[in-house]
Each structure stands twice: as C-alpha cells, then as structure tokens.
Design a protein around this motif. Structure first.
Motif, short mmCIF file in Angstrom:
data_model
loop_
_atom_site.label_atom_id
_atom_site.label_comp_id
_atom_site.label_asym_id
_atom_site.label_seq_id
_atom_site.Cartn_x
_atom_site.Cartn_y
_atom_site.Cartn_z
N VAL A 373 -60.49 39.30 -79.74
CA VAL A 373 -61.24 39.94 -78.66
C VAL A 373 -61.31 39.00 -77.47
CG1 VAL A 373 -63.43 41.00 -77.97
CG2 VAL A 373 -62.69 41.11 -80.37
N GLU A 374 -60.86 39.47 -76.31
CA GLU A 374 -61.07 38.72 -75.07
C GLU A 374 -62.44 39.11 -74.54
OE1 GLU A 374 -59.33 38.30 -70.53
OE2 GLU A 374 -58.11 39.29 -72.07
N VAL A 375 -63.31 38.14 -74.41
CA VAL A 375 -64.70 38.40 -74.02
C VAL A 375 -64.76 38.59 -72.51
CG1 VAL A 375 -67.08 37.59 -74.08
CG2 VAL A 375 -65.52 37.04 -75.97
N LYS A 376 -64.74 39.83 -72.08
CA LYS A 376 -64.78 40.12 -70.65
C LYS A 376 -66.20 40.21 -70.12
CE LYS A 376 -60.38 42.61 -70.80
NZ LYS A 376 -59.68 43.89 -70.56
N ALA A 377 -67.13 40.57 -71.01
CA ALA A 377 -68.54 40.67 -70.61
C ALA A 377 -69.42 40.53 -71.84
CB ALA A 377 -68.80 42.02 -69.93
N MET A 378 -70.63 40.02 -71.63
CA MET A 378 -71.61 39.89 -72.71
C MET A 378 -72.98 40.34 -72.19
SD MET A 378 -70.86 36.21 -74.55
CE MET A 378 -71.42 35.25 -73.12
N VAL A 398 -75.73 37.76 -78.77
CA VAL A 398 -75.15 38.50 -77.64
C VAL A 398 -74.47 39.76 -78.16
CG1 VAL A 398 -74.86 36.47 -76.17
CG2 VAL A 398 -73.03 37.12 -77.77
N TYR A 399 -74.19 40.65 -77.23
CA TYR A 399 -73.57 41.93 -77.57
C TYR A 399 -72.28 42.08 -76.76
CZ TYR A 399 -78.11 42.73 -79.65
OH TYR A 399 -79.25 42.61 -80.42
N ILE A 400 -71.18 42.39 -77.47
CA ILE A 400 -69.85 42.41 -76.88
C ILE A 400 -69.12 43.68 -77.29
CG2 ILE A 400 -67.61 41.22 -76.83
CD1 ILE A 400 -69.12 38.64 -77.54
N VAL A 401 -68.42 44.29 -76.37
CA VAL A 401 -67.55 45.43 -76.70
C VAL A 401 -66.31 44.91 -77.41
CG1 VAL A 401 -66.14 47.29 -75.77
CG2 VAL A 401 -68.37 46.79 -74.75
N VAL A 402 -65.98 45.53 -78.55
CA VAL A 402 -64.81 45.10 -79.33
C VAL A 402 -63.86 46.29 -79.48
CG1 VAL A 402 -66.02 43.27 -80.57
CG2 VAL A 402 -66.02 45.59 -81.51
N PRO A 403 -62.54 46.02 -79.58
CA PRO A 403 -61.55 47.11 -79.59
C PRO A 403 -61.42 47.84 -80.92
CG PRO A 403 -60.45 45.01 -79.76
CD PRO A 403 -61.90 44.70 -79.55
N GLU A 404 -61.91 47.24 -82.00
CA GLU A 404 -61.80 47.84 -83.32
C GLU A 404 -63.11 47.66 -84.07
OE1 GLU A 404 -58.34 46.45 -85.49
OE2 GLU A 404 -57.31 45.98 -83.61
N GLN A 405 -63.27 48.44 -85.13
CA GLN A 405 -64.48 48.33 -85.93
C GLN A 405 -64.55 46.97 -86.62
OE1 GLN A 405 -64.98 51.32 -88.93
NE2 GLN A 405 -66.90 50.48 -89.69
N VAL A 406 -65.73 46.35 -86.52
CA VAL A 406 -66.01 45.12 -87.26
C VAL A 406 -67.23 45.39 -88.14
CG1 VAL A 406 -64.99 43.64 -85.51
CG2 VAL A 406 -67.43 44.17 -85.38
N ARG A 407 -67.61 44.40 -88.96
CA ARG A 407 -68.65 44.67 -89.95
C ARG A 407 -69.64 43.52 -90.05
NH1 ARG A 407 -63.97 46.87 -90.62
NH2 ARG A 407 -63.81 49.01 -91.44
N ARG A 408 -70.81 43.85 -90.53
CA ARG A 408 -71.84 42.82 -90.72
C ARG A 408 -71.31 41.69 -91.60
NH1 ARG A 408 -77.46 46.20 -91.92
NH2 ARG A 408 -77.53 47.32 -89.92
N ARG A 409 -71.69 40.50 -91.24
CA ARG A 409 -71.34 39.26 -91.95
C ARG A 409 -69.88 38.84 -91.75
NH1 ARG A 409 -74.79 41.91 -95.19
NH2 ARG A 409 -73.14 42.85 -96.45
N ASP A 410 -69.12 39.58 -90.94
CA ASP A 410 -67.80 39.07 -90.55
C ASP A 410 -67.97 37.75 -89.84
OD1 ASP A 410 -66.44 41.23 -91.57
OD2 ASP A 410 -66.05 42.18 -89.64
N LYS A 411 -67.03 36.84 -90.04
CA LYS A 411 -67.09 35.55 -89.36
C LYS A 411 -66.45 35.66 -87.98
CE LYS A 411 -67.12 32.67 -93.51
NZ LYS A 411 -66.44 31.58 -94.27
N VAL A 412 -67.00 34.88 -87.05
CA VAL A 412 -66.51 34.89 -85.67
C VAL A 412 -66.05 33.48 -85.31
CG1 VAL A 412 -67.06 35.37 -83.26
CG2 VAL A 412 -68.15 36.72 -85.08
N TYR A 413 -64.82 33.39 -84.80
CA TYR A 413 -64.24 32.10 -84.43
C TYR A 413 -63.89 32.10 -82.94
CZ TYR A 413 -63.41 31.92 -89.49
OH TYR A 413 -63.56 31.94 -90.85
N LEU A 414 -64.10 30.96 -82.31
CA LEU A 414 -63.62 30.75 -80.95
C LEU A 414 -62.16 30.30 -81.02
CD1 LEU A 414 -64.19 30.46 -77.87
CD2 LEU A 414 -64.77 28.06 -78.35
#
Length: 427
Positions: A373-378, A398-414
């Motif tokens: 996900v390219e973070v265009k806005a938060m 924060v809240y971000i628009v994502v292109p596909e469905q994600v799920r609770r407890r998914d890990k997020v990496y920079l």
C-alpha cells in the motif's frame, strides 16, 4: 513462440500467508511440503497433514492446482509414512506429488496419484524422459542444461510422441527463479559431512553460504581472496530471457522460495505471470523486462545470475554475501486493528514505529497474503472527529484506504529503500 495457450506458473508456499500470496500473484499451481518428507524438512516452511484439505480447497477455489512435495530420498522405515501421506493427499484432492525416489514414485502411481519428477532426479537426456514417462506426466529438467539441450529434449518428446500416464504429451518444467545450490541439482553432501544433517533429506545447514578463509596448513598464512563467499551462488533469474525459454517449448516455470516471505512470493509470482503472458501475446520487450527486474530486486535476493546455465554462461556468479540484497528493507511497525469493508479502510495500530504519507507499507497475514500500500493519505481520530495527518508516531492509531481486503491482527511493515548503513537482512 511455441503454440501454447498458457504457461503454468508454479509458486512456492511454506505457510498459509505465502499460499494466499501465491494465489494473489496469479499462480497456476502451488507446491508445498507436509512434515519431514521433503526438501525443506529442517525449515518451518511446512504444513501439517491436517492442513491438506484447506490447502487444496484454497488452490481449487482460484483454479490453481495443489502439488505435494515428497522429493527426498526415503528409508525402509519411512515407507509406511509415505503410503499414509499419499493416501491423505489423494483423499484431499491433491493434484500431483513431486518426487525423485522410485519408492515414492511407484507407490503414488499405483494409487492413481499424478507424479511429477523432481529436479533431484537430475533428468538430462531423452533416455531418462522415456523411462520416467511410464510414471510421470511432468518432468523437471536439471538446472545444469543449456537452452539448446532443453529444446532438443522437448523436440524429442514431440517427435516421438512420449506421453505420460494421463495420455498427454510429457510436459517439461524448469526452475525459472530463486536460490541455486552449489552442487549438481542440489545433490550435496557438505552438510552431511559437517553436521551429519543431509541435504538430500531436506536438512541442509547451508554451510556453503558462509564466508570462507583459505589458510596454508604448513605456515598458517591466510591467502587473500576477493570474495569469501566462494560457494554461495547468486540466485537464478530468467525474466529477461523468458521469451527464449518459452520459445524452446518449456511448459512449466517453477519459482523457488518455500522459505521466503509472502511479499517475495506474491512479487515473484506476479512478475513471472505478467512476463509469461507478455511472451504469449507478443508484448515482451527489454524495457518491460527491466521493469520486472526492478520489482524482483525489491524482494529477497542474493544478487542475480541472469539466465543461468540455460544460456551457457560460465559458472562463477557468486553472491558475495550470505544475506539478501533486496532493494527494499522491511521493518515491522504495526498491526491491523480493524478493516471497514464498506469504504475499504484499515485501522493501523502503530505499535512499533512511525508512519508518514508518501511511504509504502506491506500488510501480511495468513488469509490476506501480502498487500503493498502506498500511503497517500491518513486520518486520525481526535476530539473534533477524524482529521487528516501527514505523520503519526509509535502508539498512535491511523486510518488508511487500502486496495484489497485486510484482516485484524495482520502485521504491517514499512518498506523503505535499503541504505548503506543497513546491515543486510533476510526480508
């Protein structure tokens, strides 16, 4: 270009996360291991027998095939386990087993399980193809063959009409991308000699990947060598010459990486899916190949040997490192707190790092697979309501628009470009 309607892209899966990523990337088939009877027996990149029905169901839902690797040498005391696992695979609807040991091959064939010859069988000539055709519908050719040798074998299969048990012409598969072994088709005893842990039993310690010193025994003097990683090959990459490979008649492209991350699996699978489609449509070009290379360089690699043995290139493409040269560094910073399906927004809980607009993140999970996900806005929730923010620190949400469905407890990496000061990592 040979007249084929589709080239099979065969992707690796060592977890449900990477399985999802392979299917997201457009894999036509996925190969995986169960327990210890495969070439990743030491790794965590394996499933349990009870996972078989779910693996097959996920693959078949997307029209992909599920292949079970049973590709190590086996001993007498393991034959009952082999029989039980083959029975479970057939009951679950596994499409084929990948094998090299004749005990596995003949048993799977006897119960009606399709067999694919593993690269461990080291098939290098027509005589071997004729022999294995009585058991197998797909033959993986040895990685050490040149493109000319591959073409002659495929032409021979067509000219002689060599068919497998299914009645179809034998299909030829080659390794297209990923780690190479210093030994011929992976048949190595270095780990066995050093650690009593056999590579041919899927338990390689990869001591060839380590730095080496050369010392004179009589004087103790150490010789200077330019590259201490003299037994660690670069990874194979064929995307820039894929048009030549497919023109030779190859039907299946195998991508290595059952021990790799879901982001690696999705990226590599999608690149080769796109490249194969471009070849078939007459849209392959050097410019597109260079763009695909950039994407491949963003995930795990030890540097690339472009074209490998297939182009007759002299051996000697050593990695110079035991670790990844991925252009992007992956840093865990957050987890998904929630996903709002109606507006496609993910709640990102920054538990381990900060985030700013303009950066790219990777969201990964067992069902989600890998989503960049390219973070265009938060936005951030305040007493005045939701407000846009340019950055947020550790501990914030924060809240971000994502292109596909994600799920609770998914890990997020920079994901950020690797810097000179970064130690080489394995992401």
């Amino acid at each position: 270009m040979s007249p084929q309607s589709r080239i099979e892209i065969m992707a690796p899966a060592g977890s449900f996360e990477s399985l999802a990523a392979a299917l997201q990337g457009g894999a036509d088939s996925v190969y995986f291991g169960i327990g210890k009877l495969n070439m990743r027996s030491r790794a965590t990149a394996n499933f349990a027998e009870e996972d078989l029905p779910e693996i097959v169901a996920r693959c078949h839902e997307t029209g992909a095939k599920a292949y079970l690797t049973l590709n190590i040498i086996v001993y007498d005391e393991e034959l009952e386990t082999v029989r039980n696992l083959c029975a479970a695979a057939k009951a679950a609807g596994v499409d084929a087993v990948i094998a090299s040991d004749l005990a596995v091959i003949t048993h799977a064939h006897s119960i009606g399980l399709e067999v694919h010859m593993s690269v461990q069988a080291n098939v290098c000539n027509m005589a071997s193809v004729r022999f294995y055709a009585q058991y197998a519908d797909v033959v993986v050719l040895a990685r050490e063959l040149t493109l000319g040798q591959i073409r002659r074998i495929i032409d021979g299969i067509r000219d002689e009409g060599i068919r497998g048990p299914s009645g179809d012409l034998i299909r030829v598969e080659i390794f297209a991308h990923g780690a190479l072994c210093v030994a011929v088709s992976g048949k190595c005893h270095m780990s066995l000699a050093a650690y009593n842990s056999s590579a041919n039993r899927g338990a390689c310690f990869q001591n060839c990947r380590r730095a080496v010193r050369v010392t004179e025994e009589e004087t103790g003097n150490e010789l200077v060598i330019d590259n201490k990683y003299v037994m660690s090959p670069r990874d194979l990459c064929t995307v820039q010459v894929l048009d030549q490979i497919l023109d030779a008649g190859v039907s299946v492209l195998k991508l290595e990486g059952r021990g790799r991350s879901s982001d690696y699996v999705r990226t590599v699978t999608s690149v080769y899916r796109e490249a194969a489609r471009a070849c078939l449509e007459g849209a392959f070009s050097p410019a597109r190949a260079n763009a695909w290379m950039e994407r491949l360089e963003s995930v795990f690699n030890r540097g690339f040997w472009k074209g490998g043995y297939y182009l007759g290139v002299t051996w000697g493409e050593w990695s110079g490192s035991a670790n990844s040269r991925a252009a992007l560094l992956k840093i865990h910073i957050a987890k998904v707190g929630n996903f709002y399906r109606k507006n496609g927004v993910a709640e990102i809980c920054l538990e381990a790092g900060a985030l700013s607009t303009g950066q790219t993140i990777l969201i990964a999970g067992p069902t989600t697979g890998a989503v960049r996900v390219e973070v265009k806005a938060m936005r951030k929730e305040t007493e005045e309501g939701m407000v846009p923010v340019e950055s947020a620190g550790k501990g914030e949400t924060v809240y971000i628009v994502v292109p596909e469905q994600v799920r609770r407890r998914d890990k997020v990496y920079l994901l950020r470009p690797r810097r000179l000061e970064d130690a080489a990592g394995n992401n």
